[in-house]
Write an enzyme that holds these catalytic residues in place. Structure first.
Site, PDB file in Angstrom:
ATOM      1  NE  ARG A   5      -2.356   0.646   3.781  1.00 42.20           N
ATOM      2  CZ  ARG A   5      -1.784   1.386   4.743  1.00 42.20           C
ATOM      3  NH1 ARG A   5      -1.505   2.654   4.526  1.00 42.20           N
ATOM      4  NH2 ARG A   5      -1.496   0.857   5.911  1.00 42.20           N
TER       5      ARG A   5
ATOM      6  CG  HIS B 141      -6.333   1.710   6.258  1.00 40.68           C
ATOM      7  ND1 HIS B 141      -6.369   0.419   5.791  1.00 40.68           N
ATOM      8  CD2 HIS B 141      -7.521   1.915   6.873  1.00 40.68           C
ATOM      9  CE1 HIS B 141      -7.514  -0.140   6.115  1.00 40.68           C
ATOM     10  NE2 HIS B 141      -8.242   0.747   6.768  1.00 40.68           N
TER      11      HIS B 141
ATOM     12  CE1 TYR C 131       1.186   2.552   8.716  1.00 41.90           C
ATOM     13  CE2 TYR C 131      -0.093   4.287   9.770  1.00 41.90           C
ATOM     14  CZ  TYR C 131       0.083   3.388   8.735  1.00 41.90           C
ATOM     15  OH  TYR C 131      -0.835   3.342   7.710  1.00 41.90           O
TER      16      TYR C 131
END
Length: 405
Positions: A290, A294, A303
């Site tokens: 990805r 998200h 993160y």
């Protein structure tokens, strides 16, 4: 707009992102799987056509592709990415409430989507915009739910493409049940269920594996492992590669290079053929990445390390196929120029369509709750009607008193 311009922008480093500083720890992981003998790859990141050394069975499913077929796959991925980029921009401008981008996962979706027959049935999650494109769903219909004007916007039976599923993993149960029905009806069609690595930890997915195996259901479980379930890396969910989970249920699992559209096409065709011939379910793990967030409510820079994303941008599925097209003389600059114009036209059409979407009927929420109606729903409808009417009454009284303008 060029293909490269739709790639994820390079985020600025936030305070605390460097080693030795305070703040949120961002994860850097080993991401190269090119040496993995279990990974089915037919097109390298450099655009070189190769054969899968461990199992040559997959090569036959793409052996007959023509130059026109290759250009079609490339067009599908480019236009899907352009649509996705436009939807992301629309959300940032307040036109959509939320958007789940597929950036980086185009090969997994287009490859698997083009492997399907018209009579196969698809159960997606909420990120399968490329699969919807392959099934002939107008991309503007995908945006109604994210704008809050409908619950889907298309008839699932018109394209054998179910409405998007927000509840994580539940569509695998729906797919399994539908596939069991297909088998009992004696049809030779197949069912495919899409989900992500995060959903693989849901109990619904485990139950789906159990029932599909026991009843030998003609279903393909297509897991797009983009390696991040929001902010949780895959290694926090499993100690073995996801495709190996299928062994415990008694059916095969295959790991495919999810950035290789040819490999995804071939492996999915193989799995669907197994299903149609009565050999039961298959788990396909498309190992991809990805490249964006998200959803548009997420900030992956908190993160995830820049280095990891940059390593995967070098494996971009669209750039990979373009290199192959150019090296194989399957196209020319005229094709890319025409596609550029088509891409811009799609972006304009999507933007105009979203802004023209009418507000939903406020009373539509009371329809289709019960097949034969219900007194409680009738009472709630009447209460809501009175509530709506109160606004008009207050407005009229305000104007009458000279309070409104």
């Amino acid at each position: 707009m060029t293909v490269d311009s739709t790639a994820a922008p390079k985020p600025r480093r936030s305070a605390g992102s460097k080693a030795g500083t305070t703040g949120t720890k961002r994860t850097t992981r080993t991401t190269s799987k090119s040496a993995d003998p279990e990974l089915v790859q037919l097109l390298t990141p450099e655009g070189k056509r190769v054969k899968h050394a461990a199992n040559a069975v997959y090569d036959k499913y793409v052996a007959g592709l023509t130059a026109e077929d290759f250009r079609g796959l490339y067009r599908d991925m480019v236009l899907t990415r352009r649509f996705d980029a436009e939807a992301t921009a629309l959300q940032r401008q307040g036109e959509l409430g939320l958007w789940a981008s597929l950036l980086g996962q185009e090969a997994a979706q287009i490859g698997s989507g083009r492997a399907l027959r018209d009579d196969d049935y698809v159960f997606p999650t909420y990120r399968e915009h490329g699969v919807a494109w392959c099934r002939g769903v107008d991309p503007t219909n995908l945006l109604g739910m994210f704008r809050g004007v409908n619950h889907g916007g298309w008839d699932p039976n018109s394209n054998n493409f179910h409405l998007y599923t927000i509840v994580i993993g539940s569509q695998t149960l729906h797919a399994t049940g539908y596939a069991m029905g297909v088998a009992k009806d004696g049809a030779d069609s197949a069912v495919i269920a899409y989900f992500g690595d995060g959903a693989s930890s849901q109990g619904d997915v485990a139950e789906s594996f159990t029932f599909s195996a026991v009843y030998n259901a003609p279903v393909v479980f297509f897991c797009q492992n983009n390696q991040w379930a929001i902010s949780e890396p895959t290694e926090k969910q499993t100690r073995v590669p996801l495709y190996q989970r299928a062994q415990g249920y008694g059916f095969p699992g295959v790991r495919v290079d999810g950035n290789d559209v040819l490999a995804c096409l071939a492996v999915t065709k193989w799995a669907l053929e197994r299903a149609r011939s009565g050999e039961g379910p298959t788990l396909v793990e498309a190992y991809t990445y990805r490249m964006g967030a998200h959803t548009t409510s997420d900030d992956p820079t908190k993160y995830r390390a820049d280095e990891e994303r940059e390593a995967w941008e070098a494996k971009d599925p669209i750039l990979r196929l373009r290199r192959f097209l150019e090296a194989s003389n399957h196209t020319d600059e005229g094709f890319f120029a025409e596609l550029e114009a088509e891409s811009e036209a799609l972006g304009r059409r999507v933007r105009e369509a979203v802004r023209a979407m009418p507000d939903p009927d406020h009373f539509a929420i009371f329809e289709n709750v019960y097949a034969d109606g219900h007194t409680l729903v009738d009472e709630e409808r009447a209460q809501f009607a009175a509530y709506q009417a109160s606004f008009a009454t207050e407005s009229e009284s305000g104007f009458a008193a000279g309070e409104g303008a």
